[in-house]
Design a protein around this motif. Structure first.
Motif, PDB file in Angstrom:
ATOM      1  N   ARG A   1     -28.521  31.199 -45.920  1.00 48.64           N
ATOM      2  CA  ARG A   1     -27.838  32.909 -46.909  1.00 48.64           C
ATOM      3  C   ARG A   1     -26.769  32.830 -46.050  1.00 48.64           C
ATOM      4  O   ARG A   1     -26.707  33.106 -44.971  1.00 48.64           O
ATOM      5  CB  ARG A   1     -29.396  33.962 -46.712  1.00 48.64           C
ATOM      6  CG  ARG A   1     -30.798  33.518 -47.614  1.00 48.64           C
ATOM      7  CD  ARG A   1     -31.400  34.963 -47.194  1.00 48.64           C
ATOM      8  NE  ARG A   1     -30.924  36.190 -47.536  1.00 48.64           N
ATOM      9  CZ  ARG A   1     -31.671  37.080 -47.395  1.00 48.64           C
ATOM     10  NH1 ARG A   1     -32.336  37.248 -46.822  1.00 48.64           N
ATOM     11  NH2 ARG A   1     -30.489  38.198 -48.229  1.00 48.64           N
ATOM     12  N   PRO A   2     -25.560  33.768 -47.297  1.00 47.47           N
ATOM     13  CA  PRO A   2     -24.535  33.885 -47.305  1.00 47.47           C
ATOM     14  C   PRO A   2     -24.916  35.511 -46.829  1.00 47.47           C
ATOM     15  O   PRO A   2     -23.458  35.262 -45.719  1.00 47.47           O
ATOM     16  CB  PRO A   2     -23.757  34.085 -48.149  1.00 47.47           C
ATOM     17  CG  PRO A   2     -25.263  33.994 -49.871  1.00 47.47           C
ATOM     18  CD  PRO A   2     -26.415  33.424 -49.142  1.00 47.47           C
ATOM     19  N   ASP A   3     -25.209  36.241 -46.892  1.00 46.45           N
ATOM     20  CA  ASP A   3     -25.293  37.470 -45.974  1.00 46.45           C
ATOM     21  C   ASP A   3     -26.862  37.865 -45.058  1.00 46.45           C
ATOM     22  O   ASP A   3     -27.818  38.673 -45.488  1.00 46.45           O
ATOM     23  CB  ASP A   3     -25.611  38.588 -47.659  1.00 46.45           C
ATOM     24  CG  ASP A   3     -25.028  40.432 -46.694  1.00 46.45           C
ATOM     25  OD1 ASP A   3     -25.032  40.374 -45.317  1.00 46.45           O
ATOM     26  OD2 ASP A   3     -25.881  41.349 -46.844  1.00 46.45           O
ATOM     27  N   GLY A   4     -27.532  36.617 -44.025  1.00 48.51           N
ATOM     28  CA  GLY A   4     -28.489  37.116 -43.660  1.00 48.51           C
ATOM     29  C   GLY A   4     -28.550  37.086 -42.043  1.00 48.51           C
ATOM     30  O   GLY A   4     -27.385  37.554 -42.001  1.00 48.51           O
ATOM     31  N   PHE A   5     -29.804  36.991 -41.469  1.00 49.61           N
ATOM     32  CA  PHE A   5     -30.157  37.562 -40.486  1.00 49.61           C
ATOM     33  C   PHE A   5     -31.009  36.315 -39.562  1.00 49.61           C
ATOM     34  O   PHE A   5     -32.131  35.846 -39.985  1.00 49.61           O
ATOM     35  CB  PHE A   5     -31.404  38.634 -39.976  1.00 49.61           C
ATOM     36  CG  PHE A   5     -30.965  39.340 -39.123  1.00 49.61           C
ATOM     37  CD1 PHE A   5     -30.812  38.847 -37.478  1.00 49.61           C
ATOM     38  CD2 PHE A   5     -32.899  39.686 -38.680  1.00 49.61           C
ATOM     39  CE1 PHE A   5     -31.329  39.297 -36.323  1.00 49.61           C
ATOM     40  CE2 PHE A   5     -33.040  40.149 -37.043  1.00 49.61           C
ATOM     41  CZ  PHE A   5     -32.881  39.820 -36.574  1.00 49.61           C
ATOM     42  N   TYR A   6     -30.359  35.589 -38.892  1.00 54.64           N
ATOM     43  CA  TYR A   6     -31.472  34.578 -38.557  1.00 54.64           C
ATOM     44  C   TYR A   6     -30.669  34.477 -36.282  1.00 54.64           C
ATOM     45  O   TYR A   6     -30.013  35.603 -36.097  1.00 54.64           O
ATOM     46  CB  TYR A   6     -29.836  33.113 -38.727  1.00 54.64           C
ATOM     47  CG  TYR A   6     -30.848  32.841 -40.601  1.00 54.64           C
ATOM     48  CD1 TYR A   6     -31.338  32.253 -40.791  1.00 54.64           C
ATOM     49  CD2 TYR A   6     -29.357  33.396 -41.364  1.00 54.64           C
ATOM     50  CE1 TYR A   6     -31.452  31.792 -41.842  1.00 54.64           C
ATOM     51  CE2 TYR A   6     -29.013  33.213 -42.648  1.00 54.64           C
ATOM     52  CZ  TYR A   6     -30.876  31.826 -43.107  1.00 54.64           C
ATOM     53  OH  TYR A   6     -30.639  32.196 -44.383  1.00 54.64           O
TER      54      TYR A   6
ATOM     55  N   LEU B   1     -22.688  28.990 -37.702  1.00 54.91           N
ATOM     56  CA  LEU B   1     -22.370  29.635 -38.596  1.00 54.91           C
ATOM     57  C   LEU B   1     -21.327  31.443 -38.534  1.00 54.91           C
ATOM     58  O   LEU B   1     -21.327  31.574 -39.070  1.00 54.91           O
ATOM     59  CB  LEU B   1     -24.284  30.748 -37.840  1.00 54.91           C
ATOM     60  CG  LEU B   1     -24.928  30.559 -38.264  1.00 54.91           C
ATOM     61  CD1 LEU B   1     -25.201  29.236 -38.375  1.00 54.91           C
ATOM     62  CD2 LEU B   1     -26.077  31.254 -38.914  1.00 54.91           C
ATOM     63  N   ARG B   2     -20.526  30.662 -37.702  1.00 53.85           N
ATOM     64  CA  ARG B   2     -19.632  31.372 -38.053  1.00 53.85           C
ATOM     65  C   ARG B   2     -18.222  31.028 -38.276  1.00 53.85           C
ATOM     66  O   ARG B   2     -17.860  32.129 -39.475  1.00 53.85           O
ATOM     67  CB  ARG B   2     -18.753  31.835 -36.828  1.00 53.85           C
ATOM     68  CG  ARG B   2     -19.565  32.775 -35.157  1.00 53.85           C
ATOM     69  CD  ARG B   2     -18.595  32.588 -34.042  1.00 53.85           C
ATOM     70  NE  ARG B   2     -17.735  33.040 -33.637  1.00 53.85           N
ATOM     71  CZ  ARG B   2     -16.622  32.872 -33.384  1.00 53.85           C
ATOM     72  NH1 ARG B   2     -16.140  32.589 -32.861  1.00 53.85           N
ATOM     73  NH2 ARG B   2     -15.625  34.570 -33.011  1.00 53.85           N
ATOM     74  N   GLU B   3     -18.620  29.822 -38.830  1.00 54.63           N
ATOM     75  CA  GLU B   3     -17.343  29.518 -39.666  1.00 54.63           C
ATOM     76  C   GLU B   3     -17.913  29.635 -40.972  1.00 54.63           C
ATOM     77  O   GLU B   3     -17.352  28.801 -42.208  1.00 54.63           O
ATOM     78  CB  GLU B   3     -18.180  27.568 -39.680  1.00 54.63           C
ATOM     79  CG  GLU B   3     -16.921  26.973 -38.520  1.00 54.63           C
ATOM     80  CD  GLU B   3     -17.048  25.621 -38.356  1.00 54.63           C
ATOM     81  OE1 GLU B   3     -17.871  24.700 -39.906  1.00 54.63           O
ATOM     82  OE2 GLU B   3     -16.283  25.086 -37.575  1.00 54.63           O
ATOM     83  N   LYS B   4     -19.507  29.887 -41.357  1.00 54.46           N
ATOM     84  CA  LYS B   4     -19.601  30.443 -42.529  1.00 54.46           C
ATOM     85  C   LYS B   4     -19.735  31.850 -42.436  1.00 54.46           C
ATOM     86  O   LYS B   4     -20.036  32.371 -43.562  1.00 54.46           O
ATOM     87  CB  LYS B   4     -21.484  29.933 -42.524  1.00 54.46           C
ATOM     88  CG  LYS B   4     -21.595  29.838 -44.175  1.00 54.46           C
ATOM     89  CD  LYS B   4     -22.988  29.090 -43.768  1.00 54.46           C
ATOM     90  CE  LYS B   4     -24.222  29.401 -45.240  1.00 54.46           C
ATOM     91  NZ  LYS B   4     -23.717  28.199 -45.904  1.00 54.46           N
TER      92      LYS B   4
ATOM     93  N   PRO C   1     -23.264  39.569 -42.350  1.00 60.06           N
ATOM     94  CA  PRO C   1     -24.447  38.623 -41.906  1.00 60.06           C
ATOM     95  C   PRO C   1     -24.726  37.791 -40.359  1.00 60.06           C
ATOM     96  O   PRO C   1     -23.139  38.611 -39.699  1.00 60.06           O
ATOM     97  CB  PRO C   1     -24.106  37.160 -42.709  1.00 60.06           C
ATOM     98  CG  PRO C   1     -22.366  37.606 -42.826  1.00 60.06           C
ATOM     99  CD  PRO C   1     -22.915  39.260 -43.244  1.00 60.06           C
ATOM    100  N   LEU C   2     -25.387  37.901 -40.056  1.00 65.58           N
ATOM    101  CA  LEU C   2     -25.686  37.702 -38.109  1.00 65.58           C
ATOM    102  C   LEU C   2     -26.092  37.560 -37.982  1.00 65.58           C
ATOM    103  O   LEU C   2     -27.649  36.797 -38.048  1.00 65.58           O
ATOM    104  CB  LEU C   2     -25.745  39.168 -37.968  1.00 65.58           C
ATOM    105  CG  LEU C   2     -26.518  39.338 -36.765  1.00 65.58           C
ATOM    106  CD1 LEU C   2     -25.016  40.136 -36.029  1.00 65.58           C
ATOM    107  CD2 LEU C   2     -27.379  41.102 -36.012  1.00 65.58           C
TER     108      LEU C   2
END
Length: 260
Positions: A108-113, A179-182, A205-206
């Motif tokens: 997701r563009p604004d998610g928590f993984y 994920l940082r690239e995203k 996003p985190l």
């Protein structure tokens, strides 16, 4: 459904108890989890007390085409690792866990993984996943060497949430970079050179990185992260929380900050 002797493949994925089995049967997980139930064994001596569960399983068996077998208590106990199965055990197929490269389109563009790096005990791993699921994590990233090879045990300790959680495989440092690239910020749970958890910005996003109690997070992964956060302890406590306890504290603070 008939009386039989328990016979299973030499190395099956055994799921013990209705909580874990129900997770595999949940239609909501089909978008990311291809594991299926092949056979369910039910303790014949407990059948009367398990009438409700058996009715549910019979209905799902008719829909999905798996077998139900009534067996003796001693056969079921011999098949399992303990006696906490509640009289119901399922033999399941493997689950295909994709690489993070294969799954980047589903991030997701604004998610928590959460990246879990180096948890060395399968029970602690399961408890950790349970905490993350309860706090609303969108998915978990694991290193190639992980505990999903004993999926039934993990499902039991995670109360089935390991089957309900999207999971990807990646080398840890590479996962942080991807994920940082995203557009994600990466926060590592670390004592040294860190800020207090409640002073850190943990909004989405985190990507949260949590290591095991023994080895912690590798230097290569720490160097890829944007910030390091620590859990403050009371008084002169010099130990550390388990990975599961740390994950709960951290993930619920993430949830709090993003639910304002």
């Amino acid at each position: 459904m008939m009386d039989e002797t328990c016979t299973t493949p030499a190395t099956p994925d055994l799921f013990e108890g209705m909580t874990a089995i129900s997770a595999v049967l949940d239609p909501a997980i089909r978008a990311f989890n291809d594991r299926t139930v092949r056979t369910v064994f039910i303790d014949r001596a407990r059948a009367e007390k398990k009438a409700r569960e058996i009715a549910f399983l019979r209905h799902r068996a008719e829909e999905l085409g798996f077998d139900l077998q009534m067996v003796r208590s001693e056969d079921l106990d011999a098949l399992t690792s303990g006696k906490t199965h509640g009289g119901i055990v399922a033999v399941c197929s493997d689950r295909t866990i994709p690489t993070l490269d294969e799954g980047m389109d589903s991030i997701r563009p604004d998610g928590f993984y959460v990246l879990l790096d180096g948890i060395e005990d399968p029970y602690n791993f399961g408890y950790t996943v349970r905490s993350l699921y309860a706090a609303g994590a969108d998915g978990v990233i694991l290193p190639p060497r992980n505990w999903m090879g004993v999926a039934g045990l993990v499902a039991r300790s995670s109360a089935g949430t390991s089957e309900k959680m999207p999971i990807w495989i990646s080398e840890p440092a590479g996962a942080v970079a991807k994920l940082r690239e995203k557009g994600y910020r990466a926060a590592a749970a670390e004592i040294r050179d860190s800020v207090d958890l409640y002073e850190a910005d943990l909004t989405h996003p985190l990507l949260l990185v949590i290591g095991g109690e023994k080895r912690g997070i590798s230097r290569a992964v720490l160097d890829e992260c944007d910030l390091r956060v620590r859990i403050g302890y009371h008084g002169d406590f010099r130990g550390s929380l388990s990975s599961a306890a740390s994950a709960a504290v951290l993930a619920f603070e993430v949830m709090r900050q993003n639910n304002k």
